[in-house]
Design a protein around this motif. Sequence first.
Motif, mmCIF file in Angstrom:
data_model
loop_
_atom_site.group_PDB
_atom_site.id
_atom_site.type_symbol
_atom_site.label_atom_id
_atom_site.label_comp_id
_atom_site.label_asym_id
_atom_site.label_seq_id
_atom_site.Cartn_x
_atom_site.Cartn_y
_atom_site.Cartn_z
ATOM 1 N N GLY A 163 -61.207 129.473 16.740
ATOM 2 C CA GLY A 163 -60.198 130.098 15.893
ATOM 3 C C GLY A 163 -60.530 129.970 14.415
ATOM 4 O O GLY A 163 -60.309 130.899 13.629
ATOM 5 N N TRP A 164 -61.077 128.826 14.042
ATOM 6 C CA TRP A 164 -61.502 128.598 12.651
ATOM 7 C C TRP A 164 -62.554 129.629 12.251
ATOM 8 O O TRP A 164 -62.438 130.278 11.204
ATOM 9 C CB TRP A 164 -62.061 127.181 12.524
ATOM 10 C CG TRP A 164 -62.856 126.907 11.281
ATOM 11 C CD1 TRP A 164 -64.196 127.098 11.095
ATOM 12 C CD2 TRP A 164 -62.361 126.397 10.028
ATOM 13 N NE1 TRP A 164 -64.570 126.732 9.831
ATOM 14 C CE2 TRP A 164 -63.471 126.295 9.146
ATOM 15 C CE3 TRP A 164 -61.105 126.007 9.588
ATOM 16 C CZ2 TRP A 164 -63.341 125.818 7.848
ATOM 17 C CZ3 TRP A 164 -60.982 125.540 8.281
ATOM 18 C CH2 TRP A 164 -62.081 125.447 7.421
ATOM 19 N N ILE A 180 -55.921 122.367 7.968
ATOM 20 C CA ILE A 180 -56.803 123.451 8.421
ATOM 21 C C ILE A 180 -56.590 124.698 7.573
ATOM 22 O O ILE A 180 -57.557 125.368 7.165
ATOM 23 C CB ILE A 180 -56.552 123.757 9.910
ATOM 24 C CG1 ILE A 180 -56.982 122.568 10.772
ATOM 25 C CG2 ILE A 180 -57.301 125.017 10.336
ATOM 26 C CD1 ILE A 180 -56.549 122.666 12.212
ATOM 27 N N ARG A 181 -55.341 125.022 7.275
ATOM 28 C CA ARG A 181 -55.065 126.198 6.444
ATOM 29 C C ARG A 181 -55.647 126.030 5.046
ATOM 30 O O ARG A 181 -56.280 126.949 4.507
ATOM 31 C CB ARG A 181 -53.560 126.437 6.357
ATOM 32 C CG ARG A 181 -52.913 126.839 7.673
ATOM 33 C CD ARG A 181 -51.424 127.077 7.492
ATOM 34 N NE ARG A 181 -51.160 128.232 6.651
ATOM 35 C CZ ARG A 181 -49.970 128.526 6.130
ATOM 36 N NH1 ARG A 181 -48.937 127.719 6.369
ATOM 37 N NH2 ARG A 181 -49.802 129.606 5.389
ATOM 38 N N ALA A 182 -55.446 124.860 4.454
ATOM 39 C CA ALA A 182 -55.954 124.621 3.103
ATOM 40 C C ALA A 182 -57.474 124.684 3.069
ATOM 41 O O ALA A 182 -58.075 125.306 2.172
ATOM 42 C CB ALA A 182 -55.464 123.259 2.603
ATOM 43 N N ALA A 183 -58.113 124.054 4.044
ATOM 44 C CA ALA A 183 -59.575 124.065 4.084
ATOM 45 C C ALA A 183 -60.101 125.474 4.344
ATOM 46 O O ALA A 183 -61.137 125.869 3.805
ATOM 47 C CB ALA A 183 -60.070 123.109 5.170
ATOM 48 N N ALA A 192 -69.819 123.054 8.547
ATOM 49 C CA ALA A 192 -69.674 121.756 7.884
ATOM 50 C C ALA A 192 -68.226 121.500 7.482
ATOM 51 O O ALA A 192 -67.723 120.368 7.591
ATOM 52 C CB ALA A 192 -70.586 121.694 6.653
ATOM 53 N N ALA A 193 -67.548 122.547 7.028
ATOM 54 C CA ALA A 193 -66.143 122.395 6.627
ATOM 55 C C ALA A 193 -65.277 122.049 7.833
ATOM 56 O O ALA A 193 -64.402 121.177 7.751
ATOM 57 C CB ALA A 193 -65.648 123.679 5.965
ATOM 58 N N ALA A 202 -61.180 114.339 9.953
ATOM 59 C CA ALA A 202 -59.932 113.919 9.308
ATOM 60 C C ALA A 202 -58.734 113.961 10.251
ATOM 61 O O ALA A 202 -57.780 113.201 10.064
ATOM 62 C CB ALA A 202 -59.651 114.808 8.087
ATOM 63 N N ILE A 203 -58.777 114.816 11.262
ATOM 64 C CA ILE A 203 -57.575 114.989 12.089
ATOM 65 C C ILE A 203 -57.739 114.569 13.543
ATOM 66 O O ILE A 203 -56.747 114.391 14.247
ATOM 67 C CB ILE A 203 -57.093 116.456 12.057
ATOM 68 C CG1 ILE A 203 -58.091 117.383 12.774
ATOM 69 C CG2 ILE A 203 -56.830 116.924 10.631
ATOM 70 C CD1 ILE A 203 -57.609 118.812 12.919
ATOM 71 N N LEU A 204 -58.984 114.396 14.009
ATOM 72 C CA LEU A 204 -59.200 114.091 15.423
ATOM 73 C C LEU A 204 -59.550 112.625 15.630
ATOM 74 O O LEU A 204 -59.996 111.938 14.709
ATOM 75 C CB LEU A 204 -60.330 114.958 15.996
ATOM 76 C CG LEU A 204 -60.156 116.471 15.910
ATOM 77 C CD1 LEU A 204 -61.374 117.168 16.511
ATOM 78 C CD2 LEU A 204 -58.882 116.921 16.610
#
Length: 257
Positions: free
Chosen positions: A89-90, A150-153, A176-177, A184-186
């Motif tokens: 999705g990213w 995720i939205r901000a990145a 990489a992003a 950070a989240i997992l």
Amino acid sequence: MPTNTQRRDATRDRILRAAARLLREQGPAAVTTRRVAQEAGLQPPALYRLFEDKDALLDAAAEHVFAEHVAAKRTAEPSGDPVADLRAGWHTQIGFGVANPYVYGLLLDPVRARDTPAQVQGVRILAERVHRVAAAGLLGVSEERAVNLIRAAGVGTVHTLLTLSPGEADPGLSDAAFDAIARAILVEEPAGLPEGRAILVEEPAGLPEERAGLVEEPAVPSPETPAAVVAAFRALVPELPQLSAAEAALLEEWLGR
């Protein structure tokens, strides 16, 4: 014979398709009343009957393009790997932004910013994918924080890719992003009981005799990763039939602190 509403909708669709095509290919400056009317095979007054001004037409055209993108994302079937789905999705979102810089710029313009139906639906799809990660015991932060990060990145990644000169192109930046966000989240391992263990809970009264009494429920998170435990448990709260709506809301409030 088409009704007035059907004819109006058909005309609006012709206008939006023409405006969206000009916006994607040439940018906002090309979306003039005269040009859009010409591309749609209509007279300019037809546009004014449906759109207040050029800004309203631009907003509708951007929404039209983004809505098609979101609809395609909605049809994607989830796999058995929620993290892989999140990554897919990213990349879909980053790809859309890079391929549609004019549309993306309009959607993110702070002066024009608003929650359109397609944008709301897009965030909902992201939230659903994050929820599946949390339910698997792999999320180390709250679902809300994960969605916002995720939205901000994503916005920053698209902006950077669009502003890099050809000589500065970085094909691996998107991967990489995502990897940075994932760290950070997992959590590295899913939160859960040791293999082979489960908990026993009492089934509600009124079930068939063979199901009455104590039954096995899926393993619950262990305390080794507290943040993942909380995230996983929050993901399961809506599925607990023993709780009333008020009890579920209270438990959700406590877990969100």
